[in-house]
Design an enzyme around this catalytic site. Sequence first.
Site, PDB file in Angstrom:
ATOM      1  N   GLU A 436       0.838  -1.197   0.000  1.00 45.46           N
ATOM      2  CA  GLU A 436       0.000   0.000   0.000  1.00 45.46           C
ATOM      3  C   GLU A 436       0.874   1.249   0.000  1.00 45.46           C
ATOM      4  O   GLU A 436       1.607   1.512   0.956  1.00 45.46           O
ATOM      5  CB  GLU A 436      -0.885  -0.002   1.250  1.00 45.46           C
ATOM      6  CG  GLU A 436      -1.685   1.263   1.459  1.00 45.46           C
ATOM      7  CD  GLU A 436      -2.380   1.312   2.817  1.00 45.46           C
ATOM      8  OE1 GLU A 436      -2.939   2.369   3.142  1.00 45.46           O
ATOM      9  OE2 GLU A 436      -2.358   0.292   3.537  1.00 45.46           O
ATOM     10  N   ASP A 512      -1.238  -1.131   5.711  1.00 44.24           N
ATOM     11  CA  ASP A 512      -1.124  -0.581   7.055  1.00 44.24           C
ATOM     12  C   ASP A 512      -1.983  -1.363   8.046  1.00 44.24           C
ATOM     13  O   ASP A 512      -3.016  -1.943   7.672  1.00 44.24           O
ATOM     14  CB  ASP A 512      -1.573   0.881   7.075  1.00 44.24           C
ATOM     15  CG  ASP A 512      -0.619   1.788   6.295  1.00 44.24           C
ATOM     16  OD1 ASP A 512       0.502   1.338   6.011  1.00 44.24           O
ATOM     17  OD2 ASP A 512      -1.010   2.921   5.965  1.00 44.24           O
ATOM     18  N   ASP A 514      -4.246  -0.606  10.049  1.00 41.26           N
ATOM     19  CA  ASP A 514      -5.351   0.244  10.489  1.00 41.26           C
ATOM     20  C   ASP A 514      -6.589  -0.062   9.662  1.00 41.26           C
ATOM     21  O   ASP A 514      -6.599  -1.006   8.855  1.00 41.26           O
ATOM     22  CB  ASP A 514      -4.967   1.727  10.393  1.00 41.26           C
ATOM     23  CG  ASP A 514      -4.561   2.139   8.972  1.00 41.26           C
ATOM     24  OD1 ASP A 514      -4.838   1.369   8.023  1.00 41.26           O
ATOM     25  OD2 ASP A 514      -3.981   3.223   8.807  1.00 41.26           O
ATOM     26  N   ASP A 516      -8.050   1.609   7.170  1.00 38.76           N
ATOM     27  CA  ASP A 516      -7.842   1.762   5.727  1.00 38.76           C
ATOM     28  C   ASP A 516      -7.053   0.589   5.162  1.00 38.76           C
ATOM     29  O   ASP A 516      -7.337   0.099   4.061  1.00 38.76           O
ATOM     30  CB  ASP A 516      -7.100   3.074   5.432  1.00 38.76           C
ATOM     31  CG  ASP A 516      -8.012   4.292   5.545  1.00 38.76           C
ATOM     32  OD1 ASP A 516      -9.243   4.099   5.437  1.00 38.76           O
ATOM     33  OD2 ASP A 516      -7.504   5.408   5.745  1.00 38.76           O
TER      34      ASP A 516
END
Length: 661
Positions: A436, A512, A514, A516
């Site tokens: 990403e 990541d 998280d 997202d």
Amino acid sequence: MSTKKPNAAYSEASIKVLKGLEPVKQRPGMYTRTENALHIIQEVIDNASDEALGGYGRQIVVTLHADQSVSVEDDGRGIPFGLHPEEGVPVVEIVFTRLHAGGKFDKAAGGAYTFSGGLHGVGVSVTNALSTRLDVTVWRDGKVAELGFANGDLVRPLTVRAATRGEKKSGTRVTAWANPQYFDSPNLPLGELQRLLRSKAVLLPGVEVTLVNEKSGEQQTWKYEDGLRGYLLEGMSGAELLIPLFEGERYAENTRSNDDTFAEGEGASWVVAWSEEGSLMRESYVNLIPTPAGGTHESGLRDGLFQAVKSFVEMHNLQPKGVKLLAEDVFARVSFVLSAKVLDPQFQGQIKERLNSRDAVKLVSSFTRPALELWLNQHVEHGKKLADLVIKQAQARTRAGQKVEKRKSSGVAVLPGKLTDCESTDIKRNELFLVEGDSAGGSAKMGRDKSFQAILPLRGKVLNTWETERDRLFANNEVHDISVAIGVDPHNPDDTVDLSNLRYGKICILSDADVDGSHIQVLLLTLFFRHFPQLIELGHVHIARPPLFRVDAPARGKKPAQKLYALDAGELDAILDKLRKDGVRDTQWAISRFKGLGEMNAEQLWDTTMNPDTRRLSPVALGELDYDMTVARMTMLMGKGEAASRRSWLEEKGNDVEADI
């Protein structure tokens, strides 16, 4: 139209807190193997072995009784039975009735167990929880203490009497009746138990280990003065050695020496043999605990052997032109027994089948490499024989790779410009990381092992391809680049797919840690499930799991300062709890939260997420639902016209998400 609401109410009373040993009884598979009861008996044997490892015992006796019970007796110090200073309960009772309680958390200099295999503090308490009856006798300080349990509960409180003349001075005996309702088979695998006890004797030179079988009237005793050497040769079943055994041991001496990276006493002993044919034997242990699934200590041995042999080959100019040596070439015909001592070992799960401690790679590698380099250069003829074997392995591997290359189509599409490819052509070994963002892609490119790891950075979020027609897929640049990079065309589950152009054995989604990042994972998994389903079915798709937190922990006791990584808040809490038990105050550590992969430097990303020896990589597989039901579920979750269905599903199932995961 009426809507029917579920009857079940969700309120404060719905939250159930499991106390004492209830978690073990409800989910025994989380704490031990459930095929048979051997592992809960092994927990008791490990305790006796830890006493011998600390130099406090010379004898371990395991007895299989006619009434299906098993007893383990040692001549160690004996479990303390006085009142715990904080709990006000006899210590021996706490050990058998409380999870995360034991003498092995104290790792400071002079602690009861500086090196031990039991670190989770749930060992013998699990044995107690899963036994219909468990009796304990302790000899200590001129006294004899006894207590008894049933199904994990105390039923015979502690009694203490003076030892009579002739009674042993110190030691512990635990007798357990395993509860058959928790295990697939009520019978202990005798052969596996014998191998376990023999290995304890091998790893504890001079300690006598005895197995008494009251049912058959047989008794076996193992005592090895030589240790690992004879054990390895016995296990190789007479296979002819290419060169003499490479054996040795080394342990860190003190924090002021060159070994200041490691705690005093950490290290390993090893015996390694190379043979051209015949059966191989490979066994490893950490603090006497067998690690049949290997782990980072075995990775350290592999790296140390490889670097030493590679150095010898280069020094003597033995490497043919065009041949590149890999660790697998050196390790292909290796037999070994490795016994590592690690101060604070981190295992994969409570059953301790694999070591995960990152420091163990460097620990074993840095100790074995110089020893083998010195040995090879002192015995050059043996070194040349070994080099010849290793070079032959490399040449055979190279020829196999070339054969695969010839079967590939000559009309392969031009690879994407942003793909940073790897050097190897070995499909089984190669890995592609779908990363990403460009910033994370930059760290991944610098941190990767370029010989077998490729990087494809993705910009933004990938298209939701659940309802995209196959002939429109390549209109999206990201999807086009992924397909071309992996070398496989979109297909259906039942299609005959040409996988001869597959370029990577592992396709790893790296995003990541998280929300997202999770969304990107879902979009990529949707792409693979909908349009590349056979890659999932054949086990090629994986999810990399980068940490969310880093804890800079100070030196404590014998343990030097460390950087500890946690995947999530739960792991962070566990790390901080462990530091508190080690006597570290809250103000002495520093916690960093990674906002994204781009915040990690190349070394951190390699160490935590990309290094095959220390990373955590989750394979993606099809679940329990059949294919049609899975498609229906995915349509509801990813379909553009399914907003109402999704909302209804979330209202009904939202509170169960964590449990389902």
